[in-house]
Write an enzyme that holds these catalytic residues in place. Structure first.
Site, mmCIF file in Angstrom:
data_model
loop_
_atom_site.group_PDB
_atom_site.id
_atom_site.type_symbol
_atom_site.label_atom_id
_atom_site.label_comp_id
_atom_site.label_asym_id
_atom_site.label_seq_id
_atom_site.Cartn_x
_atom_site.Cartn_y
_atom_site.Cartn_z
ATOM 1 N N VAL A 201 0.867 -1.178 0.000
ATOM 2 C CA VAL A 201 0.000 0.000 0.000
ATOM 3 C C VAL A 201 0.904 1.230 0.000
ATOM 4 O O VAL A 201 1.927 1.264 0.663
ATOM 5 C CB VAL A 201 -0.985 -0.041 1.201
ATOM 6 C CG1 VAL A 201 -0.283 0.221 2.515
ATOM 7 C CG2 VAL A 201 -2.129 0.923 1.004
ATOM 8 N N SER A 202 0.573 2.205 -0.846
ATOM 9 C CA SER A 202 1.379 3.428 -0.886
ATOM 10 C C SER A 202 0.861 4.384 0.175
ATOM 11 O O SER A 202 -0.226 4.202 0.703
ATOM 12 C CB SER A 202 1.307 4.074 -2.270
ATOM 13 O OG SER A 202 0.021 4.581 -2.482
ATOM 14 N N THR A 203 1.650 5.398 0.475
ATOM 15 C CA THR A 203 1.267 6.299 1.569
ATOM 16 C C THR A 203 -0.070 6.973 1.310
ATOM 17 O O THR A 203 -0.882 7.095 2.206
ATOM 18 C CB THR A 203 2.351 7.366 1.823
ATOM 19 O OG1 THR A 203 2.933 7.702 0.585
ATOM 20 C CG2 THR A 203 3.405 6.877 2.778
ATOM 21 N N ASP A 204 -0.316 7.373 0.064
ATOM 22 C CA ASP A 204 -1.583 8.074 -0.172
ATOM 23 C C ASP A 204 -2.772 7.132 -0.343
ATOM 24 O O ASP A 204 -3.908 7.562 -0.396
ATOM 25 C CB ASP A 204 -1.485 9.060 -1.350
ATOM 26 C CG ASP A 204 -0.968 8.399 -2.608
ATOM 27 O OD1 ASP A 204 -0.457 7.263 -2.488
ATOM 28 O OD2 ASP A 204 -1.070 9.012 -3.668
ATOM 29 N N GLU A 205 -2.482 5.821 -0.413
ATOM 30 C CA GLU A 205 -3.588 4.865 -0.485
ATOM 31 C C GLU A 205 -3.993 4.382 0.907
ATOM 32 O O GLU A 205 -5.045 3.776 1.060
ATOM 33 C CB GLU A 205 -3.174 3.632 -1.298
ATOM 34 C CG GLU A 205 -3.117 3.862 -2.788
ATOM 35 C CD GLU A 205 -2.406 2.718 -3.495
ATOM 36 O OE1 GLU A 205 -2.560 2.607 -4.701
ATOM 37 O OE2 GLU A 205 -1.686 1.938 -2.821
#
Ligand SMILES: [Zn+2]
Length: 478
Positions: free
Chosen positions: A9-13
């Protein structure tokens, strides 16, 4: 079957529902159990984007794949692994080489068949489109913000900009310069005279340069932000004037700015044709020596009368410090750029064709194998019929075995039909067409655009054009 479970998971997700590491883990665990996989390990990259393969747990996973520790890799969705087609190929090839299967839960795609790999290829391409579109979303984001009354620009003479609060506050020294420009303009001074005067006073632009004619005229023409307003132009609609809620303390009153506008409009029709707007590639053209091209105009006598011609030339070559003394004429350059776009579109096309030809090659091999299997089954049936004739088997045995062979033949034929469909589909693959169309469309649009529209397009999407005696390279703003 030892399964590796990969989650990312990316930070903005992280805030988005369904994307959480916990949800991915839970779903994949259930999936593994349902398929009778033994879970070897969880590989979790928390807070990493899919822009490259440089993620610690993904690297661990690849090492374990190479060491033969796992047989299956499971992910929630394809884009958890990568959004890049090339990276996708790297991963898939690695999995194939080490005989590791790959499952994406939501894409229902496996790599153990050629058609599965094909589907993956298509999806990889779409994932890449998705990423490219985020560039457009940035522009859309700016428009959204404009609707709410935020003026968006980074550097404006007269104001200091705070990128965090997005607010413009007066810069006292620069504001004085701005007021002087408008004052002199309202006194009837010409643009050239104003620029010369500012330079004689040692005043500088926001970038710390001397004032040029167009940097003065631009402020008078477009400097709505000096009275706390800005022009907002929705796509295909008329521009509207909005109050900027992030300009706290405007340098001019609205009345002052409007007065300056009226004065300018009085001379506008006379001068507009010869302004810097006529240079489509202004500030975007760079000589191979690294120096920007400067612009100049000359009158030229044509059949139709006197025409203003616009040229670009390397500044250093004027000073004798660059070998490239080629001058580029604006209208010819516009055509060269159109040709460049077409070439570019064709190049992209070839890359995809090559990629698809690889897939077609593989599918044709699968088809050959299926044909061999079919021959084998037909041979078996023949032998069975001989056996029956020779009374080596009875009627019941024959029927039972023949039923089995018929089933097998049907299955192979079904398989061959699928492979043929895939080859056909691949040969006219939508994704390829789409990508080609996209590039071609750009070049088509170009021909139809007016010069000011071309200029706008260049200024917005082109970072730099490297030029010798032809276009060497174009760098786009993504
Ligand atoms: Zn040069």
């Amino acid at each position: 079957m030892k399964a590796a479970i990969y989650c990312r998971v990316s930070t903005d997700e992280q805030a988005r529902e369904g994307y959480s590491i916990e949800a991915q883990k839970r779903n994949l665990t259930k999936y593994a159990i349902d398929n009778n996989f033994e879970i070897y390990d969880y590989y979790i990259d928390d807070g990493y984007s899919a822009k490259d393969l440089n993620r610690p747990k993904l690297q661990d996973l690849l090492n374990d794949v190479k060491d033969g520790k796992v047989n299956v890799v499971c992910v929630w969705a394809l884009d958890r692994l990568t959004r890049d087609v090339v990276d996708m190929w790297t991963l898939i090839n690695t999995f194939n080489r080490y005989d590791v299967e790959f499952y994406s839960m939501t894409d229902s795609t496996t790599t153990d068949t050629a058609s599965g790999r094909l589907e993956l290829n298509v999806k990889g391409i779409f994932a890449q489109y998705e990423r490219e579109r985020t560039g457009e979303r940035v522009v859309e984001g700016m428009l959204e913000r404009a609707k709410k009354g935020y003026y968006t620009a980074n550097r404006v003479l007269g104001y200091d900009y705070d990128p965090i609060t997005k607010e413009f506050t007066q810069n006292p020294e620069e504001a004085k310069t701005v007021r002087l420009i408008f004052e002199l303009h309202c006194r009837g001074w010409g643009i050239y005279k104003i620029a010369k005067h500012l330079n004689s006073l040692g005043l500088k632009t926001k970038e710390g340069n001397q004032f040029a004619n167009n940097s003065v005229s631009y402020k008078i023409r477009n400097g709505w932000y000096y009275c706390g307003k800005f022009m907002y132009k929705p796509k295909n609609k008329k521009a509207i004037l909005l109050d900027a809620i992030n300009i706290n303390n405007p340098i001019l009153t609205e009345e002052e700015f409007m007065t300056a506008q009226k004065i300018r409009n009085a001379n506008y029709s006379k001068t507009r044709k010869y302004g810097s707007e006529a240079f489509t590639f202004k500030r975007r053209l760079q000589c191979v020596c690294g120096k920007n091209f400067s612009t100049y105009s000359t009158w030229s006598l044509r059949k139709t009368g006197k025409v203003m011609m616009r040229y670009y030339k390397c500044r250093k070559s004027d000073e004798g410090r660059c070998e490239n003394n080629k001058t580029a004429r604006n209208d010819i350059l516009e055509q060269e750029f159109a040709d460049f776009l077409k070439d570019f579109a064709n190049k992209e096309f070839i890359v995809l064709i090559e990629r698809n030809n690889e897939m077609i090659f593989e599918l044709k091999k699968d088809l050959e194998n299926a044909e061999k299997d079919l021959e084998k089954e037909i041979g078996r049936r023949k032998r069975l019929q001989y056996l029956l004739l020779d009374e080596g088997i009875n009627k019941e045995e024959f029927e039972s075995l023949n039923f089995e062979i018929t089933n097998s033949i049907n299955q192979i034929e079904e398989r061959m039909k699928n492979i043929k469909n895939n080859i056909e589909g691949l040969e006219s693959l939508n994704a390829v067409e789409k990508e080609k169309e996209l590039a071609v469309m750009l070049s088509h649009i170009w021909e139809e655009l007016t010069q000011p529209e071309k200029r706008e397009l260049i200024q917005r999407y082109v970072k730099r054009i490297i030029y010798s005696d032809h276009i060497e390279k174009v760098e786009f703003i993504l």
